[in-house]
Every structure is written in structure tokens, then in C-alpha cells.
Design an enzyme around this catalytic site. Structure first.
Site, PDB file in Angstrom:
ATOM      1  N   LYS A 112     -12.048  32.543  56.639  1.00  0.00           N
ATOM      2  CA  LYS A 112     -13.205  33.346  56.236  1.00  0.00           C
ATOM      3  C   LYS A 112     -12.846  34.818  56.081  1.00  0.00           C
ATOM      4  O   LYS A 112     -13.420  35.517  55.248  1.00  0.00           O
ATOM      5  CB  LYS A 112     -14.356  33.174  57.233  1.00  0.00           C
ATOM      6  CG  LYS A 112     -14.894  31.758  57.225  1.00  0.00           C
ATOM      7  CD  LYS A 112     -16.387  31.671  57.140  1.00  0.00           C
ATOM      8  CE  LYS A 112     -16.755  30.279  56.680  1.00  0.00           C
ATOM      9  NZ  LYS A 112     -18.091  29.867  56.808  1.00  0.00           N
ATOM     10  N   LYS A 195     -11.690  21.838  51.650  1.00  0.00           N
ATOM     11  CA  LYS A 195     -12.895  21.176  52.155  1.00  0.00           C
ATOM     12  C   LYS A 195     -14.113  21.520  51.294  1.00  0.00           C
ATOM     13  O   LYS A 195     -14.223  22.637  50.794  1.00  0.00           O
ATOM     14  CB  LYS A 195     -13.078  21.676  53.600  1.00  0.00           C
ATOM     15  CG  LYS A 195     -14.451  21.591  54.178  1.00  0.00           C
ATOM     16  CD  LYS A 195     -14.485  22.206  55.558  1.00  0.00           C
ATOM     17  CE  LYS A 195     -15.422  23.410  55.596  1.00  0.00           C
ATOM     18  NZ  LYS A 195     -16.791  23.116  55.959  1.00  0.00           N
ATOM     19  N   LYS A 198     -20.487  24.596  51.573  1.00  0.00           N
ATOM     20  CA  LYS A 198     -21.744  24.949  50.921  1.00  0.00           C
ATOM     21  C   LYS A 198     -21.789  26.408  50.468  1.00  0.00           C
ATOM     22  O   LYS A 198     -22.634  26.778  49.666  1.00  0.00           O
ATOM     23  CB  LYS A 198     -22.937  24.605  51.815  1.00  0.00           C
ATOM     24  CG  LYS A 198     -22.991  25.274  53.165  1.00  0.00           C
ATOM     25  CD  LYS A 198     -24.242  24.811  53.894  1.00  0.00           C
ATOM     26  CE  LYS A 198     -24.069  24.748  55.385  1.00  0.00           C
ATOM     27  NZ  LYS A 198     -23.693  26.017  56.041  1.00  0.00           N
TER      28      LYS A 198
HETATM   29  P1  ATP Z   1     -19.989  27.304  55.053  1.00  0.00           P
HETATM   30  O1  ATP Z   1     -19.422  27.084  53.699  1.00  0.00           O
HETATM   31  O2  ATP Z   1     -21.182  28.195  55.061  1.00  0.00           O
HETATM   32  O3  ATP Z   1     -18.969  27.634  56.078  1.00  0.00           O
HETATM   33  P2  ATP Z   1     -20.027  24.499  55.632  1.00  0.00           P
HETATM   34  O4  ATP Z   1     -20.294  23.685  54.411  1.00  0.00           O
HETATM   35  O5  ATP Z   1     -18.638  24.523  56.142  1.00  0.00           O
HETATM   36  O6  ATP Z   1     -20.625  25.919  55.479  1.00  0.00           O
HETATM   37  P3  ATP Z   1     -21.308  24.327  58.235  1.00  0.00           P
HETATM   38  O7  ATP Z   1     -22.642  24.899  58.403  1.00  0.00           O
HETATM   39  O8  ATP Z   1     -20.150  25.098  58.702  1.00  0.00           O
HETATM   40  O9  ATP Z   1     -21.037  23.935  56.715  1.00  0.00           O
HETATM   41  O10 ATP Z   1     -21.264  22.897  58.879  1.00  0.00           O
HETATM   42  C1  ATP Z   1     -22.355  22.084  59.254  1.00  0.00           C
HETATM   43  C2  ATP Z   1     -21.794  20.747  59.701  1.00  0.00           C
HETATM   44  O11 ATP Z   1     -21.237  20.040  58.585  1.00  0.00           O
HETATM   45  C3  ATP Z   1     -20.644  20.861  60.700  1.00  0.00           C
HETATM   46  O12 ATP Z   1     -20.743  19.824  61.632  1.00  0.00           O
HETATM   47  C4  ATP Z   1     -19.419  20.696  59.859  1.00  0.00           C
HETATM   48  O13 ATP Z   1     -18.329  20.202  60.593  1.00  0.00           O
HETATM   49  C5  ATP Z   1     -19.891  19.691  58.840  1.00  0.00           C
HETATM   50  N1  ATP Z   1     -19.146  19.824  57.589  1.00  0.00           N
HETATM   51  C6  ATP Z   1     -19.042  20.947  56.835  1.00  0.00           C
HETATM   52  N2  ATP Z   1     -18.313  20.727  55.742  1.00  0.00           N
HETATM   53  C7  ATP Z   1     -17.927  19.429  55.800  1.00  0.00           C
HETATM   54  C8  ATP Z   1     -17.136  18.595  54.948  1.00  0.00           C
HETATM   55  N3  ATP Z   1     -16.607  19.062  53.839  1.00  0.00           N
HETATM   56  N4  ATP Z   1     -16.938  17.317  55.314  1.00  0.00           N
HETATM   57  C9  ATP Z   1     -17.477  16.830  56.452  1.00  0.00           C
HETATM   58  N5  ATP Z   1     -18.235  17.560  57.300  1.00  0.00           N
HETATM   59  C10 ATP Z   1     -18.463  18.842  56.984  1.00  0.00           C
END
Ligand code: ATP
Ligand code: LTN
Length: 332
Positions: A112, A195, A198
Site C-alpha cells: 500500500k 490479488k 476492491k
Molecule cells: P482494498 O483493495 O481496499 O485493500 P480488499 O479487496 O483487499 O480491499 P479488504 O477489505 O481488505 O478487501 O478485505 C475484506 C475481506 O476479503 C478480508 O477477509 C480479505 O482477506 C478478503 N479478501 C480480499 N481480497 C480477496 C481476494 N482477492 N480473494 C479472497 N479474499 C479476499
């Protein structure tokens, strides 16, 4: 006594298929057998710059997405992190026990801070300590998350050990990560080495759980795959296809082997078309429920109030014990 489960998602962007498959789909499966708390991590969202109006709107939108995806406010305590002031307070105590070296190792911080070079703030660095406070306040036994959060939960476990060594056993409970065998790391659709996230600025990389059918279809059909023609789960040589097969497998509850057989002699395009239909079918009722919930602010406020009341009570019990243990005088 049911075991306690706690998890949350940072309020940024919209929930993606990755969040659904890696996290929320598992949360909904636990709601009948466990004592569950799921929260909206709005304080965590502030580690990157937010538009205040949008953050407020998004908090309601996330709540509606949680409920639309199947989290029942009658069965779970659903609340906003900022409504329970004990999160920030326990974080301070834990911050004073968190070695800088442990935070320096966090890969999410490295990623990040590379992405937000103009805003590398202390909150982004100490974020895992706030996450530990979230978990420990509720004496959670298990924390259902995707693979990317494993390291943060390890830090949380270290903090329980440091705390117990210094102030005594039994005040903070040691939590366990709960990571699904399939789907714990859904990859970006255009770049399957990254990965699915969002907050990705390229929306072709993810499917949001409230995307319309047309968008979903387009995004799945244009997902990056290799130039071979054999449908086979091979993570190393065919990462794009492997990602699609994982999504397919979780949503259809069919094994990789079954899917490979079904697509024997068929082209990738065929699989992509079927998968797009499956994703559309899975998410269509979510979108309808979501739109409905977003029109009902009073109901959403009621869920937030009920959740905050219940969560605060429980959080205060732990915080009281912690304040006592570390030697803070009780307010007369
Ligand atoms: P950001 O992009 O804002 O960091 P993010 O998509 O990584 O967001 P988080 O809010 O960090 O999402 O995660 C919410 C939940 O979803 C956490 O339990 C995280 O481990 C899970 N998660 C996030 N991205 C993935 C993915 N690509 N595959 C599986 N699980 C995920
Ligand atoms: N850091 C998590 C969101 C989160 C969380 C938590 C998850 C904040 N606090 C406590 C589980 C338990 C993320 O997904 N980015």
C-alpha cells in the site's frame, strides 16, 4: 456456549467477487452455528485518503451489501467500527506493546505504501494493531478472512502472547485465523499474478457484487487467460484459467476435476460464457436486495444502532479488564 467469530471489511470501493468468495460467503455459512460479529471497518478506511461524503454513503452501502449477500442482522451483530469507541482505545494499549520491527514486516503495508506514495501515514503503518484490537475486544475464537490477512492475524496472536507475558494470562483470548481451502485468494481478472482488490483503479480487474449483468459478462469474458486450449487447473502455467476455475468451483460447488471433465474438448470461451452466466445468476438477487435496502435508510440505521449497542457492551467488558490489568485507575 457457541464459539465467537469476528470479521470485517474495510469500507473502500464496493465488495468484489474476491471479498465474497474469500470472506463473506464463509461468514454467512457460520452464522447459524457460531456467535458472530461482523463489522464495517470505517476507521481502517481512513488509512487512505477518503472523500468524507463518500465514506458516509459507502458505509451504508457496505451494510446493505453485507445484508444483501446473506448476513442476517437478527443472527449476527453487525456494526460500524467507529460506533464502538473501545476499538481505538484498546488499539492504544496494544500500540505500546507492538514492536516496530513486527509492523515493518507487513507485506500489505509495503504494497500500500508503494501504491500511495504521497500519503504514507502512521495509520497505514499501525493498521494491523487496530485490527488486533478489533479481534481481541470480542474475545474472538476464529477470524474468517482471505489469505492476505493471515500475516495480520499472526501479529494479533503475537500481541496476545506479549500482553499475557507482561500482564497475565486469560485477559485476552488467542484467536485463530479461519481461511477456506478454496478461494482464499481470488486473483485480478486482467493480471492473475495480483490479488483481486476492491480499490483497484482499473475496474476490469474485479467484478463488484453489485455490478449489472452486462458488466459482469464483459469482465469475465475478457479475463486474461493463456493461449492453450485444454481446460485444466494448473496454477503455475495457467494462472488466469486457474483463477476462473476457482471462482467456478466455489460458486457451483463442483470440484476442479468435475469441471475439467465437463469442459473436455471445449474451448476457454465456452467456459467463460458459462461462468459469466453463473456469476450473473449468483449476483442478480443480491443486486435486487441491495437496491431495496438502500431505499430504506431507517432500517439500515436501526441495524447499525442495534449492532453498536450490543457490540459496545461486550467491548467494554474486555477494555475494563485490560485497563485494570495495565494499571490504569478506574474513574471514581
Ligand atoms: P482494498 O483493495 O481496499 O485493500 P480488499 O479487496 O483487499 O480491499 P479488504 O477489505 O481488505 O478487501 O478485505 C475484506 C475481506 O476479503 C478480508 O477477509 C480479505 O482477506 C478478503 N479478501 C480480499 N481480497 C480477496 C481476494 N482477492 N480473494 C479472497 N479474499 C479476499
Ligand atoms: N484488515 C482487514 C479488515 C479488518 C479485519 C479486522 C478483518 C479490519 N479489522 C478484524 C478481520 C478481523 C482487511 O480485510 N483489510
Amino acid at each position: 456456549m457457541k464459539k465467537t467469530i469476528l470479521s470485517g471489511s474495510t469500507v473502500t470501493g464496493d465488495l468484489t467477487l474476491g471479498n465474497y468468495i474469500g470472506a463473506i460467503n464463509n461468514w454467512t455459512q457460520l452464522q447459524d452455528d457460531y456467535d458472530c460479529l461482523y463489522f464495517l471497518a470505517d476507521l481502517h478506511a481512513l488509512t487512505v485518503q477518503q472523500d468524507p461524503k463518500l465514506l458516509k454513503e459507502r458505509t451504508y452501502s457496505f451494510l446493505a451489501q453485507y445484508v444483501a449477500l446473506g448476513l442476517d442482522p437478527q443472527k449476527n451483530i453487525i456494526f460500524a467500527q467507529s460506533h464502538v469507541h473501545q476499538h481505538a482505545e484498546l488499539m492504544w494499549i496494544l500500540s505500546c506493546l507492538t514492536p516496530m520491527g513486527n509492523l515493518n514486516r507487513m507485506t500489505q503495508f509495503k504494497e500500500k505504501s508503494e501504491k500511495h506514495t504521497k500519503n504514507i501515514n502512521a495509520g497505514l503503518f499501525t493498521y494491523p494493531t487496530l485490527m488486533a484490537a478489533d479481534i481481541l475486544l470480542y474475545q474472538a475464537d476464529k477470524v474468517p478472512v482471505g489469505e492476505d490477512q493471515k500475516q495480520h492475524i499472526e501479529l494479533c496472536r503475537d500481541l496476545v502472547t506479549y500482553f499475557s507475558n507482561r500482564y497475565g494470562e486469560g485477559i485476552l483470548k488467542m484467536p485463530e485465523p479461519f481461511i477456506a481451502k478454496t478461494g482464499a485468494r481470488i486473483m485480478s481478472l486482467q493480471d492473475p499474478t495480483k490479488k483481486m482488490s476492491k480499490s483497484d483503479e482499473n475496474e476490469k480487474n474485479f467484478v463488484s457484487v453489485i455490478d449489472d449483468a452486462k458488466k459482469i459478462e464483459k469482465k469475465i469474458k475478457s479475463a486474461t487467460t493463456d493461449s492453450d486450449i485444454v481446460v485444466k487447473y494448473d496454477l503455475e502455467n495457467k494462472p488466469g484459467l486457474a483463477n476462473l476455475l476457482t471462482i467456478y468451483s466455489v460458486l457451483s460447488k463442483k470440484s476442479y476435476e468435475t469441471l475439467e471433465k465437463e469442459y473436455e474438448g471445449k474451448m476457454y470461451g465456452h467456459l467463460k460464457g458459462d461462468l459469466a452466466n453463473l456469476v450473473v445468476e449468483t449476483l442478480a438477487p443480491v443486486k435486487i436486495k441491495y437496491d431495496d435496502l438502500m431505499k430504506n435508510r431507517d432500517y439500515l440505521d436501526q441495524v447499525l444502532k442495534q449492532g453498536a449497542d450490543k457490540a459496545s457492551q461486550r467491548a467494554q467488558v474486555t477494555l475494563g479488564k485490560v485497563y485494570d490489568a495495565v494499571g490504569l485507575v478506574r474513574r471514581p
